[in-house]
Enzyme design. Sequence first.
Site, mmCIF file in Angstrom:
data_model
loop_
_atom_site.group_PDB
_atom_site.id
_atom_site.type_symbol
_atom_site.label_atom_id
_atom_site.label_comp_id
_atom_site.label_asym_id
_atom_site.label_seq_id
_atom_site.Cartn_x
_atom_site.Cartn_y
_atom_site.Cartn_z
ATOM 1 C CE LYS A 87 4.896 3.311 14.530
ATOM 2 N NZ LYS A 87 5.106 2.002 13.901
ATOM 3 C CG ASN B 116 13.670 12.793 12.538
ATOM 4 O OD1 ASN B 116 13.576 12.675 13.754
ATOM 5 N ND2 ASN B 116 12.843 13.537 11.844
ATOM 6 C CB SER C 296 -0.944 0.008 1.206
ATOM 7 O OG SER C 296 -0.206 -0.063 2.406
ATOM 8 C CG ASN C 297 3.664 4.366 1.763
ATOM 9 O OD1 ASN C 297 3.740 5.008 0.710
ATOM 10 N ND2 ASN C 297 4.214 4.781 2.891
ATOM 11 C CB SER D 36 8.078 6.661 16.249
ATOM 12 O OG SER D 36 8.306 8.029 16.020
ATOM 13 C CG LEU E 86 14.170 18.600 6.064
ATOM 14 C CD1 LEU E 86 13.554 19.884 5.521
ATOM 15 C CD2 LEU E 86 15.060 18.889 7.264
ATOM 16 C CE LYS F 12 6.452 6.091 5.923
ATOM 17 N NZ LYS F 12 7.826 5.882 5.545
ATOM 18 C CG ASN G 123 3.682 13.898 4.706
ATOM 19 O OD1 ASN G 123 2.970 14.830 4.380
ATOM 20 N ND2 ASN G 123 3.288 12.626 4.676
ATOM 21 C CG PHE H 26 9.959 -2.778 9.348
ATOM 22 C CD1 PHE H 26 10.752 -1.793 9.909
ATOM 23 C CD2 PHE H 26 10.549 -3.988 9.004
ATOM 24 C CE1 PHE H 26 12.111 -2.001 10.120
ATOM 25 C CE2 PHE H 26 11.900 -4.211 9.209
ATOM 26 C CZ PHE H 26 12.686 -3.212 9.769
ATOM 27 C CE1 TYR I 138 3.521 6.442 12.930
ATOM 28 C CE2 TYR I 138 4.392 8.441 13.927
ATOM 29 C CZ TYR I 138 4.596 7.188 13.379
ATOM 30 O OH TYR I 138 5.860 6.689 13.294
ATOM 31 N NE ARG J 117 11.624 16.928 14.468
ATOM 32 C CZ ARG J 117 11.276 18.139 14.925
ATOM 33 N NH1 ARG J 117 12.155 18.897 15.560
ATOM 34 N NH2 ARG J 117 10.041 18.568 14.751
#
Length: 337
Positions: free
Chosen positions: A151, A177, A34-35, A124, A198, A84, A196, A80, A147, A229
């Site tokens: 987690k 990150n 799906s992603n 995360s 950076l 997200k 989304n 995994f 989201y 980050r």
Amino acid sequence: MRVLVTGGAGYIGSHTVLLLLESGHDVLVVDDLSNASAESLRRVAELAGREPGFIEGNIADPAVLERAFGEFSPEAVIHFAGWKAVGESTQLPLVYYRENVAATVALAQAMADHGCHLLVFSSSATVYGDGTPPFTEDAPTGATNPYGRTKWMIEQILADAAAADPQLAVGVLRYFNPIGAHPSGRIGEDPRGIPNNLVPFVAQVASGRLAQLAVFGDDYDTEDGTGVRDYVHVMDLAAGHLAALDYLVDHPGWNVWNLGTGHGASVLQVVHAYEQACGHPIAYAVKPRRPGDVAASFADPAKANRELGWQATRTLDEMCADTYRWQSANPNGYRTD
Ligand code: UFG
């Protein structure tokens, strides 16, 4: 070891599957694509010289779980698979609770039913919310969006499951990150639509696919006012999963580790590092803060260093150089059109 990897065709999953294969493990990937793209697994196989098994399907589907456990009898699971995107989770909270929380409960139940006792879970740093970095694993948690709450909830559910089953070994990995790509440039991050995050956004501005980066705020209480980050190379992160697997073999119970470098970089520092990598300036404009963002987030990775013998070794410059190599060789990601 026979390792079932859910979401193994995705960004972090594919890099981890490659390291597992290179280390001699047998791997079955379950991914509903799906992603993600099956092309990532073809390239992983080409790099490793060995193929992972693959089932296209969602672990929330009992038939898929039954087939994966029945055919492969995994000794360990690295989980995994999940949704997200922070913003999307505020629009589709029930989808996030189903795809993340409910699916993980089904997976843990299948493990129990089939005598599989070893689980590594992708959590995360978002669970630390807007606390004060550096974060140790016992820092207060407080996710600020659905989201992040999925987690956090999954972490609690797995802790309860481990408390009830003395054989179960759970390793929760709190990623900071992840950026970068395999140094071959053959596999990397391939977001669908407008990124989304950076670094994928910067990479697409650098390659001319997007016009300009919006820097979300330059009035934070940080060195240059932009958000800070803890960027960690995806290959270092992948290695953290193998270290956790090794540790769990003789450490039942619930365990949690931060996977980060311990150092923060600001948005502008990332932009400048990427300019070095690509060799030309990157257009950006300062815009208002993005709702929900925190000023700074970085890890205290001492526990993973000590217990897993794991340490992030790659620099921000290497992360940008590897992202640039991947992006230049694959301007449309895994799509060939
Ligand atoms: N940023 C910009 N412009 C952009 C995108 C991001 O200035 O177009 C800034 C953000 O404001 C932030 C920094 O770049 O200061 C990093 O933003 P990302 O979206 O790349 O990453 P986040 O730290 O917001 O979130 C990421 C993951 C989450 C995860 C979190 C854990 O996307 O899933 O790290 O810390 F929960």
